[in-house]
Design an enzyme around this catalytic site. Structure first.
Site, PDB file in Angstrom:
ATOM      1  CD1 TRP A 132      16.863  -9.750   4.298  1.00  0.00           C
ATOM      2  CD2 TRP A 132      16.958 -11.176   5.846  1.00  0.00           C
ATOM      3  NE1 TRP A 132      16.344  -9.128   5.121  1.00  0.00           N
ATOM      4  CE2 TRP A 132      16.528  -9.897   6.390  1.00  0.00           C
ATOM      5  CE3 TRP A 132      17.075 -12.226   6.923  1.00  0.00           C
ATOM      6  CZ2 TRP A 132      16.101  -9.645   7.652  1.00  0.00           C
ATOM      7  CZ3 TRP A 132      16.857 -12.142   8.276  1.00  0.00           C
ATOM      8  CH2 TRP A 132      15.967 -10.523   8.589  1.00  0.00           C
ATOM      9  CG  ASP A 134      14.842 -15.193   0.823  1.00  0.00           C
ATOM     10  OD1 ASP A 134      13.131 -15.083   0.640  1.00  0.00           O
ATOM     11  OD2 ASP A 134      15.319 -15.044   1.935  1.00  0.00           O
ATOM     12  CE  LYS A 166       9.926  -9.780   4.610  1.00  0.00           C
ATOM     13  NZ  LYS A 166       9.941  -8.610   5.527  1.00  0.00           N
TER      14      LYS A 166
END
Length: 365
Positions: A106, A176, A200
């Site tokens: 990511w 992030d 999540k």
């Protein structure tokens, strides 16, 4: 699953488990929300009923995460992937560099997007170690004139997590936090910006939470498309265009559930206990199970491991599926096994996996 518990043992990496209490409340309110004769999905996002839901979700998030008053809370769309683009588009000015700390796929994706808008630089990377750890704070070399420093707080694919965040001084720090936001208390004031997809720890997919300091927001580039400006959404309370109304409603209900659990201090304690159940099996297996992440960088959200050999691993995943466990396959890019133990995954689900792992080893060792 069992006859007494018809729900799957859900270890999906995202979208992931939601609290059963929240799902049951949503089920009750789905057709007729607050006596309106409509579902929350059917009503105007500019009407009084949804506006109250929207503002209450922001208020609960602020309170739970102890967000200072000099920060905006935004509900956007496009997931973290759109943030990879919006951040450099808004904040990577001409003549400046942006520093990226590489800890997995990511952060690689975020860095790739930044290259389209300017000069990002990698100031640290653990790729050579197969992303088994996050960099030590001593490795980081932050330059005073950087536009910002970007990190990924938790790495779902490799199962690593920052336990302590870098101090970047006057240089804005952006995180992030898609896979560990609100899994523990965090000092938000250390960051210029935090962002996370909801799917999540905070709710269903479709909502992206952005927490951004107002003075940092004021530095944003002006000559970019209107809908891609953070200022556009801050000035309109995230209602510039039609928001994901059902997702925001669900996010608010998950936040209520977090309050009922005792807040983030209690949530963090539960997450530590859940992860320990599984890590203890790995550590005491004498090599039958091996963890991917180095112990000092282990994630409390995503536990990545391998089984003794490839054939046994296939059998492990097959038998686990038959026993009602869902989502234990590792990411397609690395294989292996992964148990995602986000906030809403119950302790009993983690205990069931721990027991299954012990029983499987006993049978096949």
């Amino acid at each position: 699953m069992s006859q007494s518990n018809p729900r799957a043992y859900n270890f999906n990496a995202g979208p992931s488990a939601l609290p059963l209490e929240v799902l049951e409340k949503a089920q009750q309110e789905l057709v007729n929300f607050q006596g309106s004769g409509m579902s929350i999905m059917e009503m105007s996002h500019r009407g009084a009923i949804f506006e109250a839901v929207h503002n209450e979700a922001i208020s609960r998030l602020r309170k739970l995460y102890a967000i200072p008053d000099n920060y905006e809370v935004l509900f956007l769309q496009g997931g973290a992937s759109l943030q990879f683009t919006m951040i450099p588009m808004n904040f990577l000015q001409v003549g400046k560099k942006a520093s990226y700390i590489m800890t997995g796929v990511w952060s690689e994706k975020a860095y790739k997007e930044a290259k389209l808008f300017g000069e990002p630089v990698q100031i640290a990377s653990t790729k050579e170690n197969k992303y088994r750890n996050v960099p030590s704070l001593e490795e980081l070399d932050v330059y005073s004139d950087d536009a910002y420093v970007h990190i990924t707080s938790n790495n779902t694919i490799y199962g690593t997590q920052w336990s302590e965040f870098p101090d970047t001084g006057e240089v804005p720090l952006i995180a992030d936090m898609s896979s560990d936001i609100m899994s523990k208390p965090v000092d938000v004031s250390k960051f210029a910006m935090v962002y996370a997809g909801a799917q999540k720890n905070l709710g269903p997919s479709g909502v992206t939470v952005v927490i951004i300091r107002k003075d940092f927001l004021a530095m944003a580039n002006k000559d970019i498309p209107t809908i891609l400006k953070y200022t556009t959404h801050a000035e309109s309370n995230s209602l510039y265009n039609t928001p994901p109304t059902f997702g925001i409603y669900m996010l608010g209900e998950v936040l209520k559930w977090m309050e009922d659990q005792g807040g983030l201090t209690e949530i963090a304690k539960q997450n530590e206990e859940k992860a320990k159940l599984i890590y203890d099996v790995i550590d005491n297996s004498h090599g039958f199970y091996t963890g991917h992440a180095s112990k000092g960088s282990r994630s409390l959200m995503n536990i990545t491991f391998r089984v003794a050999d490839e054939e046994l691993e296939k059998q492990f995943l097959s038998e686990a599926k038959d026993a009602g466990f869902v989502g234990l396959n590792g990411h397609r890019s690395v294989g292996g096994c992964r148990a995602s133990t986000y906030n809403s995954v119950p302790y009993d689900t983690c205990k069931a996996l721990s027991d299954f792992m012990i029983a499987f080893q006993t049978k096949h060792q």
